[in-house]
Write an enzyme that holds these catalytic residues in place. Structure first.
Site, PDB file in Angstrom:
ATOM      1  N   TYR A 196     -24.585  31.445 -81.581  1.00 56.00           N
ATOM      2  CA  TYR A 196     -25.281  32.209 -82.615  1.00 56.00           C
ATOM      3  C   TYR A 196     -24.445  33.364 -83.161  1.00 56.00           C
ATOM      4  CZ  TYR A 196     -29.451  29.679 -81.033  1.00 56.00           C
ATOM      5  OH  TYR A 196     -30.351  28.701 -80.706  1.00 56.00           O
ATOM      6  N   ASP A 239     -29.239  19.120 -69.984  1.00 54.81           N
ATOM      7  CA  ASP A 239     -30.112  17.978 -70.284  1.00 54.81           C
ATOM      8  C   ASP A 239     -30.930  17.597 -69.052  1.00 54.81           C
ATOM      9  OD1 ASP A 239     -27.574  17.369 -69.283  1.00 54.81           O
ATOM     10  OD2 ASP A 239     -27.451  15.422 -70.253  1.00 54.81           O
ATOM     11  N   ASP A 248     -38.456  27.811 -75.020  1.00 55.82           N
ATOM     12  CA  ASP A 248     -39.593  27.232 -75.739  1.00 55.82           C
ATOM     13  C   ASP A 248     -40.289  26.190 -74.870  1.00 55.82           C
ATOM     14  OD1 ASP A 248     -39.180  28.761 -78.009  1.00 55.82           O
ATOM     15  OD2 ASP A 248     -39.592  27.074 -79.348  1.00 55.82           O
TER      16      ASP A 248
END
Ligand SMILES: NC(=O)c1ccc[n+]([C@@H]2O[C@H](COP(=O)([O-])OP(=O)(O)OC[C@H]3O[C@@H](n4cnc5c(N)ncnc54)[C@H](O)[C@@H]3O)[C@@H](O)[C@H]2O)c1
Length: 356
Positions: free
Chosen positions: A141, A225, A253
């Site tokens: 980011y 993952d 999330d």
């Protein structure tokens, strides 16, 4: 130990449901003055979409210097308004504070308050109780990258990820420090070092070095993952998770979903020893704004995190206990299966605060 020095809090309710949910958190903080001797000085700031539209001001000049010298913590609501299509004010205010104040830890607890809240079958609150340390200042980011031959069939877009030795070391150290201070027995790092060889290699080396200084804490590694899968299949294995900005964003999330949704999720943007920013995970939810239906618990648990950061542990625990009882009694807003308005759901928590 209760601090005798008055802590100075900047309150920035923001847009949409922000002011409604922050009002409940603030009323709770005011109550804790009487019940727990919490000494706070709250100063409100009207930064948000209205101010931006009327005055063209998002994060005012000098705001960061003022926050870092005159305040101990910031309690923010949410930013985002359909009238500001660019979302510029929200970016200036939120990212401005996160980056400008170097708030390198994004701390998100994932705690199940009642078995009925999780979408997972047959899980007890003890099965879902961990915290995520997400690196908050670099990684994917950082805005590095570019285009070549943009708009043509030969277009190339690069998106770079920045990992600094200092940045990686301080977030991993923070995770181990938290584990030590909170009697957590394990820190699990998530990365993708099997394919992201350079950044991943740095994270791996630093993780091993830092872990060696915390011999009482188990240091564990999973590819991200696999972690996404195990967070669903076996969330009880996690205590403290540490990851980079991108993976931490995604995992938290998932964590919010496991604990019962956005209405409950709290977060801290922290630089230990410096002014830090506490905010509910949810956004400004424009369709809910002004209707008195938003769940205030995310903001209330955020206030609890802030109090813990400021050294008011007993008051923080009293909030968490009161919230757990409220949720158990279904004295909640509709998103959690209750029937209460925002104000009554806040009141339900305040009524359950035990006097210290
Ligand atoms: N940190 C922030 O300030 C932040 C974070 C996310 C989104 N946003 C902004 O908020 C605006 C809306 O974004 P969005 O709709 O994607 O996300 P959102 O979190 O505002 O809402 C997503 C969904 O969750 C529900 N929800 C959220 N908070 C709730 C609460 N307290 N109680 C009950 N239900 C709740 C809403 O009904 C909505 O359907 C946008 O402008 C976005 O940019 C801001």
């Amino acid at each position: 130990m209760m601090s005798q020095v008055k802590k100075r809090i900047a309150v920035i309710p923001g847009d949409g449901i922000g002011p409604e949910v922050i009002r409940e958190a603030v009323q709770l903080l005011e109550l804790l003055r009487d019940t727990h001797g919490v000494r706070l000085e709250l100063t409100h700031f009207d930064w948000g979409a209205d101010k931006y539209l009327q005055e063209g001001v998002s994060l005012p000049d000098g705001a960061l210097a003022m926050l870092s010298t005159e305040f101990d913590a910031i309690l923010a609501g949410a930013f985002g308004d359909p009238r500001v299509k660019s979302n510029q004010h929200a970016e200036d205010i939120l990212l401005g504070m996160r980056r400008g104040l170097d708030l390198y830890i994004n701390l998100r607890p994932v705690r199940l308050l009642g078995a009925h809240l999780t979408p997972l079958r047959e899980r007890a609150p003890s099965d879902i109780d961990f915290v995520v340390f997400r690196e908050n200042t670099e990684g994917a980011y950082c805005g590095a990258g570019g285009f070549l031959k943009k708009g043509t069939i030969d277009e190339i877009a690069t998106q770079e990820e920045l990992n600094t030795r200092r940045g990686v070391e301080r977030i991993i150290t923070a995770a181990f420090e938290y584990a030590r201070a909170h009697n957590r027995r394990k820190v699990t790092m998530a990365d993708k070092s099997n394919v992201q060889r350079f950044g991943g290699d740095l994270w791996q080396r630093v993780f091993k070095e830092v872990a060696a200084q915390y011999s009482e804490i188990e240091a564990n590694h999973q590819y991200v993952d696999a972690m996404a899968m195990f967070m669903v299949l076996d969330p009880a294995q996690y205590d403290v998770i540490v990851s980079n900005n991108l993976f931490g964003d995604i995992l938290t999330d998932l964590g919010a979903a496991l604990q019962g949704g956005l209405g409950l999720a709290a977060s801290g943007n922290i630089h230990p020893g410096k002014v830090s920013l506490f905010e509910p995970v949810h956004g400004s939810a424009p369709p809910l704004a002004g209707k008195g239906v938003a769940n205030p618990i995310g903001s209330i648990l955020t206030a609890a995190m802030m109090l813990e950061y400021l050294g008011y542990e007993a008051a923080s625990e009293a909030i968490e206990q009161a919230v757990a009882e409220t949720v158990g009694a279904r004295a909640t807003t509709r998103d959690l299966g209750g029937t209460l308005s925002t104000a009554l759901a806040g009141e339900a928590v305040r009524q359950r605060i035990q006097v210290a």
